[in-house]
Scaffold this motif. Structure first.
Motif, PDB file in Angstrom:
ATOM      1  N   ASP A  86     -15.615 -37.863   9.407  1.00 43.55           N
ATOM      2  CA  ASP A  86     -15.999 -38.731  10.617  1.00 43.55           C
ATOM      3  C   ASP A  86     -17.168 -37.941  11.274  1.00 43.55           C
ATOM      4  O   ASP A  86     -17.171 -36.631  11.400  1.00 43.55           O
ATOM      5  CB  ASP A  86     -15.063 -39.115  11.544  1.00 43.55           C
ATOM      6  CG  ASP A  86     -13.927 -40.042  11.096  1.00 43.55           C
ATOM      7  OD1 ASP A  86     -13.889 -40.486  10.111  1.00 43.55           O
ATOM      8  OD2 ASP A  86     -12.813 -40.065  11.866  1.00 43.55           O
TER       9      ASP A  86
ATOM     10  N   PRO B 211     -16.659 -43.535  11.666  1.00 41.34           N
ATOM     11  CA  PRO B 211     -15.898 -43.338  10.524  1.00 41.34           C
ATOM     12  C   PRO B 211     -16.613 -42.918   9.278  1.00 41.34           C
ATOM     13  O   PRO B 211     -17.690 -43.517   9.126  1.00 41.34           O
ATOM     14  CB  PRO B 211     -15.014 -44.651  10.270  1.00 41.34           C
ATOM     15  CG  PRO B 211     -15.545 -45.764  10.971  1.00 41.34           C
ATOM     16  CD  PRO B 211     -16.445 -44.877  11.901  1.00 41.34           C
ATOM     17  N   ASN B 212     -15.935 -41.975   8.588  1.00 42.63           N
ATOM     18  CA  ASN B 212     -16.551 -41.718   7.253  1.00 42.63           C
ATOM     19  C   ASN B 212     -16.638 -43.060   6.373  1.00 42.63           C
ATOM     20  O   ASN B 212     -16.151 -44.000   6.502  1.00 42.63           O
ATOM     21  CB  ASN B 212     -15.565 -40.741   6.670  1.00 42.63           C
ATOM     22  CG  ASN B 212     -14.368 -41.027   6.293  1.00 42.63           C
ATOM     23  OD1 ASN B 212     -13.996 -41.574   5.233  1.00 42.63           O
ATOM     24  ND2 ASN B 212     -13.387 -40.451   7.245  1.00 42.63           N
TER      25      ASN B 212
END
Length: 412
Positions: A256, A260-261
């Protein structure tokens, strides 16, 4: 669906045509990945207060569409809100003179949006709401204005936005939803609350771009729509092809960052996009640059990126998408650079894996913008100034590097 009757049977047997004529369907024509709004990206005073935001505010924003159509609908997002988002009224219109970032709209073009027949809608925390369809003919690469009034605002300070809009939005107090002009409105260069626009189209298909600030357009022109996905749309001029930019500044694949990733947002930002047929993944530079410049740490992040790319490919292919990877572009001279060249070596390893067949195909962005004399850095004429991000000319080089043959079936 066409049908015919089999004669001579005791009761008619309906035989359905396995190849019915195509019907219009809802397809995304514009997207912006929802993001967390950092304190410095919140609306200016008086639109951000101690306890609530956008109280009794009208917010007018423009977006550029990929596809045309006669009917459209808008998606509003409260993905990162922690309280309800009560929208009092919303409308779409054509911007004055068709310009991106315009505060005015063409008189007579405003169309009120409803939600299940109601003017008002409340978007719960973490959710999104889709408006009812509205008749407003639009064409490909046309700008659209979306205006929202929030009578009560949103409690708290958690606001969903897309900070890297590269487009001017406008804020003014009161209900000014259908006003052709907004004299005295305050400009702010972010999008808020919007996540997508859809149109009804026949035989359309979308390319979704999953990326970071290099696709979000840092270094591009304010209100110029000259990020590389924008320029790709204009370059290809393929009827029925949408280029849907789901990039997020600061994004990483594995961890992240500003949100968010990529693995975590894949379902929301890619796999549920209506009409999507292809996915192009262009990120990983932030993973390398924000990992320690040691051989051990970089070996681990390279292995992690390759594994993550494989996971993204598996999930995309399971949903019927064809997936392409783009090689990572140079960052020599940027703060991500290190004197020993450990991160550059890691970038080359990632690119070698992409070129070796991690995806269904690949695009060589690295070769498109690197300096042939010093391939660890950007060609100076493409450099936005920080030796990582590109200027509009550099983004044009990326757009030119995407083979048009990848989308030959766009109108099929």
């Amino acid at each position: 669906m066409r049908r015919r009757t089999l004669l001579g049977a005791a009761s008619p047997l309906l035989l359905f045509d396995p190849h019915p004529p195509p019907r219009p369907r809802w397809t995304h024509t514009w997207t912006a990945a929802p993001q967390i709004t950092e304190p410095y990206d919140l609306p200016p005073e008086p639109f951000t207060g101690d306890r609530a935001m956008l109280v009794n505010a009208t917010l007018r924003q423009t977006v550029r569409l990929s596809l045309g159509g006669r009917r459209l609908r808008v998606r509003f997002s409260n993905a990162f809100g922690t309280t309800d988002l009560p929208i009092s009224a919303a409308a779409v219109a054509l911007p004055r003179d068709g310009r991106a970032g315009a505060p005015g709209i063409q008189p007579g073009s405003s169309r009120r949006l409803t939600f299940g027949g109601r003017d008002e809608v409340t978007v719960p925390p973490g959710a999104q709401m889709i408006s009812d369809p509205v008749d407003l003919p639009v064409v490909a690469a046309q700008n659209l204005t979306v205006t929202v009034h929030l009578r009560d605002g949103q409690d708290g300070s958690a606001l969903t936005s897309h900070p890297g809009s590269r487009t001017t939005s406008w804020l003014i107090e009161g209900d000014r939803l259908a006003d052709p002009e907004l004299p005295g409105a305050v400009p702010v260069n972010h999008w808020y609350l919007l996540s997508a626009v859809e149109v009804t189209a026949t035989g359309a298909a979308g390319l979704v771009v999953l990326g970071d600030a290099l696709s979000d357009g840092r270094g591009s022109t304010l209100n110029g729509n000259d990020r590389w996905p924008d320029q790709l749309l204009i370059r290809l001029r393929r009827p029925g092809l949408a280029v849907l930019n789901q990039a997020a500044r600061g994004n990483r694949v594995l961890c992240d960052g500003l949100g968010p990733n990529a693995l975590a947002r894949l379902d929301r930002d890619v796999l549920t996009v209506s009409g999507a047929r292809w996915l192009l993944v262009f990120e990983g530079v932030n993973d390398l640059g924000m990992t320690a410049a040691t051989e051990l740490a970089q070996r681990r992040v390279v292995a992690g990126l390759i594994g993550a790319y494989q996971q993204i490919a598996l999930r995309a292919q399971a949903c019927g998408l064809r997936i392409f990877g783009a090689t990572l572009t140079p960052f020599g001279g940027n703060i991500y650079d290190d004197k020993a060249g450990v991160r550059e070596s890691a970038r080359q390893q990632v690119n070698a894996a992409i070129r070796a067949g991690l995806f269904d195909g690949w695009v060589d962005f690295d070769a498109a913008v690197r300096d042939p004399v010093a391939p660890w850095r950007l060609l100076p004429v493409f450099d936005a100034g920080d030796h990582l991000h590109l200027n509009p000319r550099g983004y044009a080089a990326l757009a030119a590097a995407v083979p048009s043959r990848l989308f030959e079936a766009a109108a099929g």
